[in-house]
Design a protein around this motif. Structure first.
Motif, PDB file in Angstrom:
ATOM      1  N   CYS A 221      -5.870  -9.145  34.129  1.00 57.46           N
ATOM      2  CA  CYS A 221      -6.188  -7.784  34.593  1.00 57.46           C
ATOM      3  C   CYS A 221      -7.364  -7.808  35.556  1.00 57.46           C
ATOM      4  O   CYS A 221      -7.583  -6.868  36.303  1.00 57.46           O
ATOM      5  N   LYS A 222      -8.141  -8.882  35.534  1.00 59.33           N
ATOM      6  CA  LYS A 222      -9.328  -9.103  36.367  1.00 59.33           C
ATOM      7  C   LYS A 222     -10.499  -8.205  35.978  1.00 59.33           C
ATOM      8  O   LYS A 222     -11.482  -8.122  36.700  1.00 59.33           O
ATOM      9  N   ASP A 223     -10.389  -7.519  34.832  1.00 61.51           N
ATOM     10  CA  ASP A 223     -11.409  -6.552  34.469  1.00 61.51           C
ATOM     11  C   ASP A 223     -12.008  -6.773  33.077  1.00 61.51           C
ATOM     12  O   ASP A 223     -13.107  -6.320  32.802  1.00 61.51           O
ATOM     13  N   CYS A 224     -11.307  -7.456  32.192  1.00 56.42           N
ATOM     14  CA  CYS A 224     -11.778  -7.596  30.803  1.00 56.42           C
ATOM     15  C   CYS A 224     -12.760  -8.769  30.704  1.00 56.42           C
ATOM     16  O   CYS A 224     -12.948  -9.528  31.653  1.00 56.42           O
TER      17      CYS A 224
ATOM     18  N   CYS B 252     -11.066 -12.120  31.558  1.00 55.52           N
ATOM     19  CA  CYS B 252     -10.790 -12.308  32.991  1.00 55.52           C
ATOM     20  C   CYS B 252     -12.083 -12.539  33.767  1.00 55.52           C
ATOM     21  O   CYS B 252     -12.085 -13.265  34.759  1.00 55.52           O
TER      22      CYS B 252
ATOM     23  N   CYS C  85      -6.503 -12.934  28.823  1.00 55.18           N
ATOM     24  CA  CYS C  85      -6.736 -11.530  29.180  1.00 55.18           C
ATOM     25  C   CYS C  85      -6.511 -10.594  27.975  1.00 55.18           C
ATOM     26  O   CYS C  85      -5.499 -10.671  27.296  1.00 55.18           O
ATOM     27  N   ASP C  86      -7.490  -9.709  27.727  1.00 55.28           N
ATOM     28  CA  ASP C  86      -7.382  -8.761  26.608  1.00 55.28           C
ATOM     29  C   ASP C  86      -6.222  -7.801  26.802  1.00 55.28           C
ATOM     30  O   ASP C  86      -5.522  -7.462  25.856  1.00 55.28           O
ATOM     31  N   LEU C  87      -6.019  -7.345  28.014  1.00 52.83           N
ATOM     32  CA  LEU C  87      -5.003  -6.314  28.266  1.00 52.83           C
ATOM     33  C   LEU C  87      -3.591  -6.882  28.282  1.00 52.83           C
ATOM     34  O   LEU C  87      -2.667  -6.280  27.733  1.00 52.83           O
TER      35      LEU C  87
HETATM   36 ZN    ZN Z   1      -8.004  -9.258  31.485  1.00 50.05          ZN
END
Ligand code: ZN
Ligand code: NAD
Length: 380
Positions: free
Chosen positions: A100-103, A106, A114-116
């Protein structure tokens, strides 16, 4: 802009109606992508063991009717709201896990979990609205690991799509979206064998042979293949495996056999069997002082890893990896470039090829242990 944008697409897909029953080619409806989703035209897909396990559904949550498939390559047909990194026409690999590049994962250089978008084999719907994008006569057909590539069109979360070099042949690089990258990354990213070192590979299926390919690329001088099935040995020779050990041929533990062969233990070992005893042997066969073992195989639910703690005190290291530690969107394009530069060979993994109408044959080849990878051409 393509005339299909924003509309339902009717296309062919191989639907699994029931566990263990042959797939049926059906006309399915594929809804347009929603926010942060893309709709892909799949050109090539391949069969991996994970598809077979969940199709057999022995011990896993059965989710049917379902469209399997997660090793594939295709082209973006249309994009949903908020998608900025992809556009129609891009060449891509869909991936069963995401980025997701955000968690926190990532954002960490050390993790690809990745968490998502981490793999969830029980989920048969999209994250956005908890619904499926596939239907037949209004009845939902469920997704598999967010990819469902046994369909001419599929809808995937943008975080599970790697954009690749458009010059890359899709009928080769499609196999990088799961097993081959897993084995390759287990060696190159996790075991990291120094040039000239000895590497033991437990399990010479597609994942293990990809780990061997990693050892070849890293410049290992000795690659020892360990498998209970001697039929695996002739094929493994093509992958640079130099020595073969069948644990059944000895009346002592295989870790002792390997220690004797290598003057105290191998420098690196990579377990690609899913068998708990092989995992323990793979750890105990590495050299004290510097040896590193990497677990790749997926164990049974109730397995427990047992070894004497002295094995750790004498400076052996045990690691594990998910998807070869590759971040799907960031790293897969780089692995594709390794193939384009001829550093990595993929052709030798592709042992069979069928058209979509014959997809059930690919299951037979795998169940009989004949294929490493059977690719399925969606237009044939
Ligand atoms: Zn992620
Ligand atoms: P495969 O079944 O084709 O190959 C496994 C090989 O291991 C077979 O040749 C078998 O004879 C051999 N084997 C089994 N038990 C053994 C033992 N005790 N000692 C020596 N050899 C033994 O499987 P594959 O598709 O290559 O996958 C290998 C493993 O990797 C599976 O467990 C799979 O679930 C796992 N996997 C893990 C990840 C990850 O991210 N960690 C990703 C994909 C696959």
């Amino acid at each position: 802009m393509s005339i299909t944008v924003g509309k339902v697409i009717r296309c062919k897909a191989a639907v699994a109606w029931e566990a263990g029953k042959p797939l049926v080619i059906e006309e399915v409806e594929v809804a347009p992508p929603q926010a942060m989703e893309v709709r892909l035209k799949i050109l090539i897909t391949a069969l991996c063991h994970t598809d077979v396990y969940f199709w057999e559904a022995k011990g896993q949550t059965p989710v049917f009717p379902r469209i399997f498939g997660h090793e594939a390559a295709g082209i973006v047909e249309s994009i949903g709201e908020g998608v900025t990194e992809l556009k129609p026409g891009d060449h891509v690999l869909p991936v069963f896990t995401g980025e997701c590049k955000d968690c926190q994962h990532c954002k960490s250089e050390e993790s690809n979990m990745c968490d998502l978008l981490r793999i969830n084999t029980d989920r048969g719907v999209m994250l956005n609205d908890g619904k499926s994008r596939f239907s037949i006569n209004g009845k939902p057909i469920y997704h598999f690991v967010g990819t469902s590539t046994f369909s001419e069109y599929t809808v995937v979360h943008v975080g599970c799509v790697a954009k690749i070099n458009p010059a890359a042949p899709l009928d080769k690089v499609c196999i990088l979206s799961c097993g081959i990258s897993t084995g390759l990354g287990a060696t190159l990213n996790v075991a990291k064998p120094p040039k000239g070192s000895s590497v033991a590979i437990f399990g010479l299926g597609a994942v293990g042979l990809a780990a061997a390919e990693g050892a070849r690329i890293a410049g290992a001088s000795r690659i020892i293949g360990v498998d209970l099935n001697p039929k695996r040995f002739p094929q493994a020779k093509k992958f640079g495996v130099t020595d073969f050990v069948n644990p059944k041929d000895y009346d002592k533990p295989v870790q002792e056999v390997l220690a004797e062969m290598t003057g105290g233990g191998v420098d690196r070992s990579i377990e690609c069997t899913g068998n708990i005893n092989a995992m323990i042997s793979a750890f105990e066969c590495v050299h004290d002082g510097w040896g590193v073992a990497v677990v790749v195989g997926v164990p049974n639910k109730d397995d427990a890893f047992k070894t004497h703690p002295m094995n750790f005190l004498s400076e052996r290291t045990l690691k594990g990896t998910f998807f070869g530690n590759y971040k799907p969107r960031t790293d897969l394009p780089i692995v594709v470039e390794m193939y384009m530069k001829k550093e990595l060979e993929l052709e030798k993994f592709i042992t069979h090829e069928v058209g979509l109408s014959e997809i059930n044959k690919s299951f037979e080849y795998m169940l009989r242990g004949e294929s490493l990878r059977c690719i399925i051409r969606m237009d044939a």
